[in-house]
Motif scaffolding. Structure first.
Motif, short mmCIF file in Angstrom:
data_model
loop_
_atom_site.label_atom_id
_atom_site.label_comp_id
_atom_site.label_asym_id
_atom_site.label_seq_id
_atom_site.Cartn_x
_atom_site.Cartn_y
_atom_site.Cartn_z
N UNK A 299 -13.08 -4.15 -17.93
CA UNK A 299 -12.74 -2.86 -18.54
C UNK A 299 -11.31 -2.43 -18.25
N UNK A 300 -10.64 -3.11 -17.32
CA UNK A 300 -9.31 -2.69 -16.90
C UNK A 300 -8.24 -3.58 -17.53
N UNK A 301 -7.12 -2.98 -17.80
CA UNK A 301 -5.97 -3.75 -18.29
C UNK A 301 -5.25 -4.37 -17.10
N UNK A 302 -4.35 -5.27 -17.39
CA UNK A 302 -3.60 -5.92 -16.31
C UNK A 302 -2.73 -4.90 -15.57
N UNK B 218 -11.10 -4.09 -8.07
CA UNK B 218 -9.80 -4.74 -8.22
C UNK B 218 -9.93 -6.18 -8.72
N UNK B 219 -11.15 -6.76 -8.63
CA UNK B 219 -11.34 -8.08 -9.22
C UNK B 219 -11.58 -8.02 -10.72
N UNK B 220 -11.86 -6.81 -11.24
CA UNK B 220 -12.04 -6.58 -12.68
C UNK B 220 -13.12 -7.49 -13.27
N UNK B 221 -14.29 -7.50 -12.61
CA UNK B 221 -15.38 -8.32 -13.10
C UNK B 221 -15.90 -7.82 -14.45
N UNK B 222 -15.88 -6.51 -14.63
CA UNK B 222 -16.40 -5.95 -15.87
C UNK B 222 -15.46 -6.16 -17.05
N UNK C 11 -2.97 -4.24 -11.51
CA UNK C 11 -1.82 -4.31 -10.60
C UNK C 11 -1.65 -3.00 -9.84
N UNK C 12 -1.85 -1.87 -10.52
CA UNK C 12 -1.69 -0.57 -9.85
C UNK C 12 -2.78 -0.35 -8.80
N UNK C 13 -4.00 -0.75 -9.10
CA UNK C 13 -5.09 -0.55 -8.14
C UNK C 13 -4.92 -1.44 -6.91
N UNK C 14 -4.35 -2.63 -7.11
CA UNK C 14 -4.12 -3.50 -5.96
C UNK C 14 -2.98 -2.99 -5.10
N UNK C 15 -2.07 -2.22 -5.69
CA UNK C 15 -0.97 -1.64 -4.91
C UNK C 15 -1.38 -0.37 -4.20
N UNK C 16 -2.51 0.24 -4.61
CA UNK C 16 -2.99 1.47 -3.98
C UNK C 16 -4.00 1.12 -2.89
N UNK C 17 -4.44 2.14 -2.17
CA UNK C 17 -5.41 1.96 -1.09
C UNK C 17 -6.41 3.10 -1.13
N UNK C 18 -7.70 2.76 -1.08
CA UNK C 18 -8.73 3.79 -1.05
C UNK C 18 -8.89 4.28 0.38
N UNK C 19 -8.96 5.61 0.54
CA UNK C 19 -9.06 6.23 1.85
C UNK C 19 -10.51 6.62 2.12
N UNK D 253 2.31 6.77 -11.73
CA UNK D 253 2.33 7.04 -13.17
C UNK D 253 1.19 6.31 -13.89
N UNK D 254 0.85 5.11 -13.43
CA UNK D 254 -0.22 4.36 -14.09
C UNK D 254 -1.60 4.96 -13.80
N UNK D 255 -1.79 5.38 -12.55
CA UNK D 255 -3.11 5.88 -12.16
C UNK D 255 -3.32 7.35 -12.51
N UNK D 256 -2.26 8.04 -13.00
CA UNK D 256 -2.44 9.44 -13.40
C UNK D 256 -3.43 9.54 -14.55
N UNK D 257 -3.51 8.52 -15.36
CA UNK D 257 -4.47 8.51 -16.45
C UNK D 257 -5.87 8.23 -15.91
N UNK D 258 -6.87 8.83 -16.56
CA UNK D 258 -8.26 8.64 -16.13
C UNK D 258 -8.95 7.51 -16.86
#
Length: 441
Positions: A294-297, A288-292, A301-309, A331-336
């Motif tokens: 590779x992630x778009x904004x 979620x810090x997007x050090x690499x 935002x979607x990953x910070x709103x989700x929670x890993x179980x 809808x954002x995370x449905x894409x791989x």
């Protein structure tokens, strides 16, 4: 020609006799301390000069290297060094009194025998393990260097009375004092045999209770069933109730050896499983810090709103369930597209090969009414909703109508329908959780 050496303070003392022998050996070899240091390769000239000064007791390695390079009699130098070691006051603690001699009557079991013999070795000049081997062989006894080392370090107790006697002979213990040590070893061996017999009897009674048959032995089918109930799978045929068994953890596929008796007594756990969740959590925090980069904004935002179980690693497949609390995040995370970034972060923390499989677990308000309740019920049955690693409150989409802020219409209609009993929730049936993956083939 170098400067003459200072006279030895007391040439007749044990330490003085050692210094005289070292000086004579160096003189006979016609070597200076610098040349002597070059040939030893690891001892400085100053250390060698102090060894022959008669004021300091040299280390055992220094005295042996001095004798070897000068061509002296190694056994004679060893005898002189041990005599000087015994006569040096406070050689271990720095006090003027000698350390207390080890007493065999204080030994209670076999695990105390190794430390006691090591104290005895130190009190008798701390001979090297090579010298102990030579002394034992000189009297017709066998004591290898590795055996003496393992006994001294407490890695294994003496295996026989002959081994104990060889160790005592190697430490130059007088014959009249060896009897007490041999009697102490026999007493410790007898106590160990009684404890082992009692433990075996307890295991036999426990196995007869678990087996529940006339023979009183657990069968192969019962053992495999109990193993799977504990979360493991057998990799070899079951042998005995208290024998080591090669198994595989059903959660993380780690291979380990355990006993069925430990499973019955609830003492068998997988050492890899507790660390897996922590490592995946560290990788998620890094993601979620997007050090690499590779992630778009939008993905961040979607990953910070989700929670890993709680993740699961089963036979090389790492399942990472992600709890999604709102429809835009779903809808954002449905894409791989964000999976390669997660996999890259995971491989820096999970030190095992795996195939990544991301599983989205939506909230009941993110999908249709029936499918949302079903997804949440299935995730709860799998133990995923009860304890998420991060607590993320569900978001509400709001709309402005005539300056007033109203809650999402769909969620309000669902709440009203439940209150009016027009929509009845499905019964809570615990079904195995088999969500579909959005990570592709």
């Amino acid at each position: 020609m170098g400067r003459p050496e200072n006279p030895i303070p007391d040439p007749t003392s044990p330490l003085g006799r050692l210094a005289v022998a070292l000086r004579n050996g160096r003189r006979d070899a016609s070597l200076s301390y610098v040349e002597l240091s070059d040939r030893t390769r690891f001892i400085s000239p100053g250390t060698l000069q102090r060894a022959a000064s008669g004021t300091h007791l040299p280390r055992w390695e220094v005295a042996q290297a001095f004798a070897r390079v000068c061509g002296m009699d190694a056994e004679e130098v060893a005898r002189l060094w041990q005599a000087a070691y015994r006569s040096t006051p406070g050689r271990r603690s720095g006090s003027s009194s000698k350390p207390p001699e080890p007493r065999p009557d204080r030994i209670e079991d076999l695990k105390d025998f190794g430390p006691a013999l090591e104290e005895l070795r130190q009190a008798n000049g701390a001979p090297s393990f090579r010298m102990m081997q030579s002394r034992a062989r000189a009297t017709g006894r066998e004591l290898s260097r590795s055996t003496a080392y393992r006994i001294s370090t407490g890695q294994q107790p003496p295996a026989s009375a002959e081994c104990v006697e060889a160790f005592l002979v190697a430490c130059e213990v007088p014959p009249r004092e060896r009897t007490a040590w041999l009697d102490a070893w026999r007493q410790a061996q007898w106590r160990a045999a009684r404890q082992e017999a009692g433990r075996r009897e307890e295991m036999r009674q426990l196995e007869s209770v678990v087996a529940g048959n006339i023979r009183g032995q657990v069968s192969q089918e019962t053992a495999v069933w109990m193993l799977r109930k504990a979360g493991f799978e057998a990799l070899e045929r079951f042998r005995r109730f208290d024998a080591p068994w090669s198994v595989e953890c059903l959660e993380c596929a780690a291979t380990l050896r355990l006993r069925l008796s430990d499973i019955v007594l609830v003492r068998a756990t997988c050492p890899e499983c507790p660390t897996l969740t922590a490592r995946v959590r560290e990788a998620w925090a890094e993601l979620v810090t997007n050090r690499s980069g590779l992630l778009s904004r939008q993905h961040v935002r979607a990953l910070r709103a989700a929670a890993v179980l709680q993740p699961r690693l089963h036979r090389g497949h790492l399942d990472v369930p992600v709890f999604v609390a709102d429809r835009p995040t779903l809808n954002t995370l449905q894409s791989a597209d964000w999976h390669p970034a997660l996999e890259e972060a995971l491989r820096r923390h999970v030190r095992r090969p795996f195939y990544l499989d991301v599983l989205l677990v939506p909230d009941d308000t993110t999908s249709s009414r029936q499918s949302g309740l079903r997804h949440r019920r299935l995730a709860k049955a799998a133990g995923l909703i009860d304890g998420p690693l991060e607590s993320v409150p569900p978001r509400r989409d709001v709309e402005h109508t005539n300056g007033a802020v109203q809650a999402d219409g769909a969620a309000q209609r669902v709440a009203t329908a439940v209150q009016n009993n027009t929509v009845r929730p499905a019964p809570d049936i615990r079904i195995p959780w088999k969500p579909t993956s959005n990570s592709g083939a």
